[in-house]
Enzyme design. Sequence first.
Site, short mmCIF file in Angstrom:
data_model
loop_
_atom_site.label_atom_id
_atom_site.label_comp_id
_atom_site.label_asym_id
_atom_site.label_seq_id
_atom_site.Cartn_x
_atom_site.Cartn_y
_atom_site.Cartn_z
N GLU A 142 0.85 -1.33 0.11
CA GLU A 142 -0.13 -0.11 0.08
C GLU A 142 0.83 1.17 0.06
O GLU A 142 0.89 2.07 1.10
CB GLU A 142 -0.87 0.11 1.05
CG GLU A 142 -2.09 -1.17 0.95
CD GLU A 142 -3.14 -0.98 2.06
OE1 GLU A 142 -3.10 -0.25 3.02
OE2 GLU A 142 -4.15 -1.51 1.73
N GLU A 297 -5.98 -8.11 -0.88
CA GLU A 297 -6.75 -8.28 0.71
C GLU A 297 -8.04 -7.89 0.40
O GLU A 297 -8.48 -7.09 0.02
CB GLU A 297 -6.00 -7.07 1.39
CG GLU A 297 -4.39 -7.37 1.60
CD GLU A 297 -3.70 -6.17 2.59
OE1 GLU A 297 -4.72 -5.38 3.18
OE2 GLU A 297 -2.64 -5.96 2.44
C1 GAL Z 1 -4.20 -3.00 4.78
C2 GAL Z 1 -2.62 -3.45 4.80
C3 GAL Z 1 -2.51 -4.63 5.61
C4 GAL Z 1 -3.27 -4.54 6.90
C5 GAL Z 1 -4.80 -4.14 6.53
C6 GAL Z 1 -5.16 -3.91 7.89
O1 GAL Z 1 -4.39 -1.69 4.57
O2 GAL Z 1 -2.07 -3.54 3.66
O3 GAL Z 1 -1.28 -4.76 5.94
O4 GAL Z 1 -2.47 -3.50 7.65
O5 GAL Z 1 -4.82 -3.07 6.21
O6 GAL Z 1 -5.08 -2.98 8.63
#
Ligand code: GAL
Length: 658
Positions: A142, A297
């Site tokens: 990110e 994700e």
């Molecule tokens: C995303 C990030 C993950 C984890 C998730 C929950 O933005 O890429 O590493 O942090 O959020 O916070």
Amino acid sequence: MLIGADYYPEHWPTDRWPTDAKLMREAGIGVVRMAEFAWNRLEPQEGRYDFAWLDAVMKLQAKHGIRVILGTPSATPTAWQVAKWPDLLPVKADGTTFPFGIRKHYCPRHEGYRDACRRMADAMGRRWGRSKQVIGWQIDNEFGGIDFGAPCFCPRCVGQWRAWLRRHYGTLEALNAAWGTAFWAQEYTDWDQIVAPMQPVTSQNPSLHLDWRRFASDGIVEFQQVQVDALRPHVRGQFISTNLMGMFEDLDYEALATPLDVAGWDNYPIWAAEAVDPAMGHAVTRGLKQKSFLVFEQQSGPSGWNAMTGTPRPGQIRMWTWQSIGHGADAVLYFRWRACRFGTEQYWHGILQHDGLPGRRYKEVRQVAREVAKLSKALDGTEVRAPAALWHTYDVNWVIRFQPGCDKMTFWDEAKRFGKAFARRGIAYDVVTPKADLGRYRLLVCPHAVILREDHVEALRKFAQAGGTVVFTSRSGERGWTNIITDLARPGLLGKMTGCRIPEYDMVRQDKPGQIEMADTGRLYDAFGWCDLLETDGAAVVARYAAEFYKGTAAVTVNRVGKGRVYYVGASAEDAFYDDFLARLADEVKLPMLPPLPLNVEVLERRGKAGRFLIVINYTADAQTIDIAVTGKNLLGKGTRGPKIELEPYGVQVVQAR
Ligand code: GAL
Ligand code: ZN
């Protein structure tokens, strides 16, 4: 089609790894993403790489047929690196140093760290670049500067900022002219006099602000490129990507995505009350490479750092997954496999709870994975083919964010007004930038195109000339590329193309709206925001203001350009306006439309050699009945479905159209 999970083996004892691999297999997890925060384990001491543990996990996973996406760990420099390079920590806009222990605690221009990242990517590439188990790479995590997007203001960055300006403008004379430094005695006589726009100086020169944003974005793009270049020579049949964030706008995603093979993003719809939010994120990601993408994700549990959201309702994980696939995702990985017992994200739940026991969410993931596996044969190779697009540059977003001009204007709010109208009639749209092949579309909407280059205008004009429809909305054509307001009659460079002029404008609050009236139907709509008062100069009037001293003045116009049309929409309006307006546009350019769908129900379509597949999702907690205009084979059950379809709360149907 792949279903996967984000997995952190470094958080668990090694004797748990076999259980995880087995449970994953049983749930239908076909791919895991790993290692993106594990620098300390991959290089515990400078120069001593330890990849054996990751090999061991991968071996266990291979036994169960699980493939791997590897993350390069650059988002979390180690404690020993920070001790070695105290100047690695970035400086925030308030002049304080960003501390160790969160993440993104690196200045993207630190030479030593860039080199360490290059060596790490090179070493990982050598080790796994030819592995058949590894399907691809995620660079960093990110991207977005320090934590939530602020660029670094350290002396190194400020020095390079001056060099960047010198490269772009050549002489101080040119910079002074381009920025309009005659205002408030800002004329520079030495490059070193130029500062970075630190807080609380919020009202620095707008041109300086915009260039600083471009410069900051360039720093991340270069930082990523170091790793792309290090990996590229080693990888065979693996993609290189990074996990983007949908509507995130701090970075120029067009530039960031250019060297990548495929785009991907992180989708957390629990915060999104409306389907258009994840839909827009998907459209951005798909539009960047104009093809299918990944979800690195996706929400699979209640989330939060210190306070949590509610838990996904039964059916929501499944529905979000099909929504992603319906918008063009070829892989969906859930964040995260198992809730972590320690660290900042103790409350960021995943498929499994902290105890690691399979529960309700695990079962739902297993159900989706089975469905996806069953339909993979049909869906593999299909894609979303959007006939329409929303067009923007990140410069547009940056200008609006720094100077909303009126009450809370944002690029995305305007984009979403159109997005919702598209969704209501089942019309797919990409979000694209100037690099895109515009020839694929018949309709291009340019929300608040406030800043434009001549070549952009030319490309849009050609698009219309060839028979397409272009829509500009309020404030379009206002500025030249250095963020100075045009001295031409508004809409500036768009004057000829739009066939209108804008001698004046008004700012109208959304809670005290004005009105516009459609010329052909007489229908009235609430209108608000930045309201351009239009005068036609060749264009025809589509709608007029129906309130205020400018009652009767044109609010929406259309101009013929070659074989196509160019619209100018002077104001923002209530949803009904976009529904009616878009129906008119779709009709003109002959886009197939569904009978109006209820809000937050989507009929998505993937196409390929195997035919047309409709993925119908109900984003709401209420049952819905809709008309999809076709009948076809019910792929998630038996028999046929359509044209009338009933959807349970968070329901999903997949229909292969006849
Ligand atoms: C995303 C990030 C993950 C984890 C998730 C929950 O933005 O890429 O590493 O942090 O959020 O916070
Ligand atoms: Zn810096």
